[in-house]
Design a protein around this motif. Structure first.
Motif, PDB file in Angstrom:
ATOM      1  N   ALA A 285     -10.363   7.789   7.938  1.00 47.31           N
ATOM      2  CA  ALA A 285      -9.064   8.118   8.660  1.00 47.31           C
ATOM      3  C   ALA A 285      -7.870   7.531   7.750  1.00 47.31           C
ATOM      4  CB  ALA A 285      -9.046   7.668  10.099  1.00 47.31           C
ATOM      5  N   LEU A 286      -6.888   8.101   7.667  1.00 43.26           N
ATOM      6  CA  LEU A 286      -5.643   7.768   6.896  1.00 43.26           C
ATOM      7  C   LEU A 286      -4.787   6.936   8.241  1.00 43.26           C
ATOM      8  CD1 LEU A 286      -4.755  10.311   4.337  1.00 43.26           C
ATOM      9  CD2 LEU A 286      -5.728   8.098   3.683  1.00 43.26           C
ATOM     10  N   PHE A 287      -4.295   5.845   7.641  1.00 42.71           N
ATOM     11  CA  PHE A 287      -3.312   5.182   8.571  1.00 42.71           C
ATOM     12  C   PHE A 287      -2.040   4.861   8.113  1.00 42.71           C
ATOM     13  CE2 PHE A 287      -7.786   4.153   9.747  1.00 42.71           C
ATOM     14  CZ  PHE A 287      -7.552   3.970  11.286  1.00 42.71           C
ATOM     15  N   ARG A 288      -1.104   4.699   8.794  1.00 45.67           N
ATOM     16  CA  ARG A 288       0.237   4.378   8.451  1.00 45.67           C
ATOM     17  C   ARG A 288       0.953   3.442   9.300  1.00 45.67           C
ATOM     18  NH1 ARG A 288       4.197   9.786   8.297  1.00 45.67           N
ATOM     19  NH2 ARG A 288       2.441  10.253   6.941  1.00 45.67           N
TER      20      ARG A 288
ATOM     21  N   LEU B 175       0.779  -1.462  -0.036  1.00 50.16           N
ATOM     22  CA  LEU B 175       0.024   0.005  -0.002  1.00 50.16           C
ATOM     23  C   LEU B 175       0.765   1.333  -0.100  1.00 50.16           C
ATOM     24  CD1 LEU B 175      -2.511  -1.200   2.513  1.00 50.16           C
ATOM     25  CD2 LEU B 175      -2.951  -0.955   0.188  1.00 50.16           C
ATOM     26  N   GLU B 176       0.255   2.272  -0.415  1.00 48.89           N
ATOM     27  CA  GLU B 176       1.020   3.838  -0.013  1.00 48.89           C
ATOM     28  C   GLU B 176       1.323   3.756   1.300  1.00 48.89           C
ATOM     29  OE1 GLU B 176       0.878   5.862  -2.770  1.00 48.89           O
ATOM     30  OE2 GLU B 176      -0.826   5.436  -3.863  1.00 48.89           O
ATOM     31  N   ARG B 177       2.152   5.060   1.525  1.00 51.87           N
ATOM     32  CA  ARG B 177       2.562   5.102   2.807  1.00 51.87           C
ATOM     33  C   ARG B 177       1.323   5.418   3.700  1.00 51.87           C
ATOM     34  NH1 ARG B 177       7.054   7.578   5.564  1.00 51.87           N
ATOM     35  NH2 ARG B 177       8.154   7.237   3.702  1.00 51.87           N
ATOM     36  N   ASP B 178       0.198   6.281   3.377  1.00 50.41           N
ATOM     37  CA  ASP B 178      -0.866   6.451   3.987  1.00 50.41           C
ATOM     38  C   ASP B 178      -2.037   5.825   3.307  1.00 50.41           C
ATOM     39  OD1 ASP B 178       0.266   8.144   6.016  1.00 50.41           O
ATOM     40  OD2 ASP B 178       0.580   9.674   4.478  1.00 50.41           O
ATOM     41  N   PHE B 179      -2.909   5.151   4.048  1.00 51.88           N
ATOM     42  CA  PHE B 179      -3.778   4.560   3.297  1.00 51.88           C
ATOM     43  C   PHE B 179      -5.319   4.485   4.334  1.00 51.88           C
ATOM     44  CE2 PHE B 179      -1.297   1.885   5.867  1.00 51.88           C
ATOM     45  CZ  PHE B 179      -2.243   0.918   6.664  1.00 51.88           C
ATOM     46  N   LEU B 180      -6.247   4.169   3.409  1.00 50.37           N
ATOM     47  CA  LEU B 180      -7.646   3.831   4.381  1.00 50.37           C
ATOM     48  C   LEU B 180      -7.781   2.702   4.737  1.00 50.37           C
ATOM     49  CD1 LEU B 180     -10.129   5.859   1.658  1.00 50.37           C
ATOM     50  CD2 LEU B 180      -9.290   6.465   4.057  1.00 50.37           C
ATOM     51  N   PHE B 181      -8.486   2.488   5.996  1.00 48.89           N
ATOM     52  CA  PHE B 181      -8.821   1.267   6.452  1.00 48.89           C
ATOM     53  C   PHE B 181      -9.213   0.382   5.355  1.00 48.89           C
ATOM     54  CE2 PHE B 181      -8.690  -2.103   9.300  1.00 48.89           C
ATOM     55  CZ  PHE B 181      -7.908  -1.811  10.219  1.00 48.89           C
TER      56      PHE B 181
ATOM     57  N   GLY C 274      -1.644  -2.368  17.525  1.00 49.50           N
ATOM     58  CA  GLY C 274      -0.985  -1.231  17.863  1.00 49.50           C
ATOM     59  C   GLY C 274       0.185  -0.943  17.027  1.00 49.50           C
ATOM     60  N   ILE C 275       0.185  -1.601  15.417  1.00 44.87           N
ATOM     61  CA  ILE C 275       1.085  -1.041  14.692  1.00 44.87           C
ATOM     62  C   ILE C 275       0.824  -0.044  13.655  1.00 44.87           C
ATOM     63  CG2 ILE C 275       2.338  -3.379  15.148  1.00 44.87           C
ATOM     64  CD1 ILE C 275       1.327  -4.278  12.451  1.00 44.87           C
ATOM     65  N   LEU C 276      -0.420   0.348  13.658  1.00 55.06           N
ATOM     66  CA  LEU C 276      -0.985   1.699  12.614  1.00 55.06           C
ATOM     67  C   LEU C 276      -0.927   2.691  13.549  1.00 55.06           C
ATOM     68  CD1 LEU C 276      -3.535  -0.577  10.722  1.00 55.06           C
ATOM     69  CD2 LEU C 276      -1.259  -0.199  10.364  1.00 55.06           C
ATOM     70  N   THR C 277      -0.576   3.939  13.023  1.00 56.82           N
ATOM     71  CA  THR C 277      -0.955   5.087  13.641  1.00 56.82           C
ATOM     72  C   THR C 277      -1.983   5.810  12.925  1.00 56.82           C
ATOM     73  OG1 THR C 277       1.011   5.955  12.725  1.00 56.82           O
ATOM     74  CG2 THR C 277       0.909   5.288  14.981  1.00 56.82           C
ATOM     75  N   GLU C 278      -2.986   6.273  13.470  1.00 51.84           N
ATOM     76  CA  GLU C 278      -3.775   7.249  12.666  1.00 51.84           C
ATOM     77  C   GLU C 278      -3.367   8.552  12.336  1.00 51.84           C
ATOM     78  OE1 GLU C 278      -7.649   6.517  14.448  1.00 51.84           O
ATOM     79  OE2 GLU C 278      -8.739   8.342  13.211  1.00 51.84           O
ATOM     80  N   THR C 279      -3.489   9.085  11.241  1.00 49.32           N
ATOM     81  CA  THR C 279      -2.945  10.250  10.985  1.00 49.32           C
ATOM     82  C   THR C 279      -4.164  11.366  10.782  1.00 49.32           C
ATOM     83  OG1 THR C 279      -2.744   9.830   8.541  1.00 49.32           O
ATOM     84  CG2 THR C 279      -0.792   9.500   9.948  1.00 49.32           C
ATOM     85  N   THR C 280      -4.110  11.722   9.526  1.00 49.79           N
ATOM     86  CA  THR C 280      -5.458  12.759   9.422  1.00 49.79           C
ATOM     87  C   THR C 280      -6.496  12.060   8.651  1.00 49.79           C
ATOM     88  OG1 THR C 280      -4.579  12.887   6.773  1.00 49.79           O
ATOM     89  CG2 THR C 280      -3.522  14.507   8.596  1.00 49.79           C
TER      90      THR C 280
END
Lengths: 227, 227
Positions: free
Chosen positions: B203-206, B151-157, B185-191
């Motif tokens: 939400a986008l996750f990384r 996936l891209e660095r930031d992705f939707l669930f 706990g290995i994904l962080t929610e960004t914007t």
DNA sequence: CCAAAAGTGTTAGGATTACACCCATGG
DNA sequence: CCATGGGTGTAATCCTAACACTTTTGG
């Protein structure tokens, strides 16, 4: 033209005896590392398959046949052999050591079983290969019934317990282990085993490979991780 | 002396685009199998490691770099190359295709992504290698978070859900999947991601690789088999 | 009769599964 | 306002984990 890369195979052969996991090694009688212990193996000839090369080398160097063989990993770092570039395809093999005599009859140097917790120093990068194989063995024990290849054809349930305990390195619950393992339906109970030791005689079990393969067809998955 | 065995590497490079798993292939411009599609790869030179050979060939033939690389299996049957004995160490790679342009600029023949369910006929035993890699990918998706490399660095669930659904080939329960995956706990929610499509923004996750590696140290095991 | 090993069931707690409605936005 | 996709909680069931006593033999 620069010289060609050489291709070899090495075998990590595990056995199980004296309630301990054992590793089969040979003592090298040619340089480099002459006199040191190493994995059985050698160069692959032009027309033979990799598996055939492994089985041939094992026969030549140790006199044993094997119960289970699978490819492990290919080790190819430049410099792993001090003389030439040698890429080695490592194989992972399981044997019941009682089934074979180590052949002093062959022209190979000494072949000998070593308990895995007391290995000598090894030639080349063979210690690394063994570590990798141990990791694979421990992982695989839990999701394929390969441990049965280390036991005699007929075995006590306690043998199986002890095998798992000694390889995984922790205590398992006898009751839960037996319940779960038997629930798969891949062991058949044969006769009852008398004598030898004190204590109540136990039933002998045998791995029913047919049934295991049939079950695998249907999507059944052996899984004993939660023990 | 008979001629030497040649050593090659091949790369099975998976990408994920258009909500489908894709495979990177090149069209051969030399015999044998001239004009047919094949895995990127080639001979290993004397001083380079196997991994270096893979990365070099990928760069030369397709222009891409990779996010994840691991050794897959070594294919060495005599006869798999009609001319010579070639033993090939196959590697398994994951890429985010949006991250790289396929280079028409290189001297290589065409490189192209194919959706995995519509592959062309492949040269040599490459179809067999791809089948093996697919098996590995499906298995690994469930016990290592490697899917995130596609996936891209930031992705939707929902991207992650669709990735798992399309590769594993079955419907997963959105709620249970999210609950379980987030529990690691290995994904962080960004914007929050606005626009692009209709519907509520998500939400986008990384992927937090640091945290994943730290957790792995402590004995944590990623495991999403039970979805 | 004692020591050693084999055999056996139950229960509490945790994990998995199945399932349906509301929310926020773009058009 | 409606179509689309995002987000969330609970209850029933199944599986796991923990645990101890009885049986059968050899010495």
């Amino acid at each position: 033209m620069t010289s060609a890369i050489r291709l070899a195979v090495d075998a990590v052969v595990f056995g199980y005896a004296d309630q301990r996991l054992q590793l089969l090694l040979i003592r090298r009688n040619i340089p480099p590392f002459e006199g040191e212990w190493a994995l059985p193996g050698g160069q692959v000839s032009y027309e033979e398959s990799l598996e055939a090369a492994v089985e041939r080398e094992l026969k030549e160097e140790t006199g044993i046949g094997i119960n289970y063989l699978e490819q492990l990993y290919t080790f190819g770092q430049p410099g792993r052999d001090p003389r030439n570039r040698v890429v080695s395809v490592a194989y992972f093999a399981l044997v019941n050591p009682h089934q074979f005599e180590l052949a002093a009859a062959t022209d190979a140097a000494d072949a000998q079983w070593f308990p895995c917790e007391k290995l000598p120093a090894l030639a080349f990068d063979h210690a690394q290969i063994v570590a990798y194989a141990l990791k694979r063995l421990r992982a695989k024990l839990s999701y394929e019934p390969i441990g049965l290849n280390l036991l005699e054809r007929d075995f006590l349930f306690s043998d199986l317990e002890k095998l798992y305990e000694s390889i995984l390195g922790w205590k398992i619950d006898r009751r839960n282990f037996r319940k779960k393992f038997l629930s798969f339906g891949i062991l058949t109970e044969t006769t009852v085993h008398h004598s030898g030791h004190k204590g109540r005689p136990g039933a002998l079990f045998r791995f029913d490979v047919e049934k295991y393969l049939a079950l695998k067809e249907t999507g059944f998955l052996f899984d004993i991780r939660t023990i």
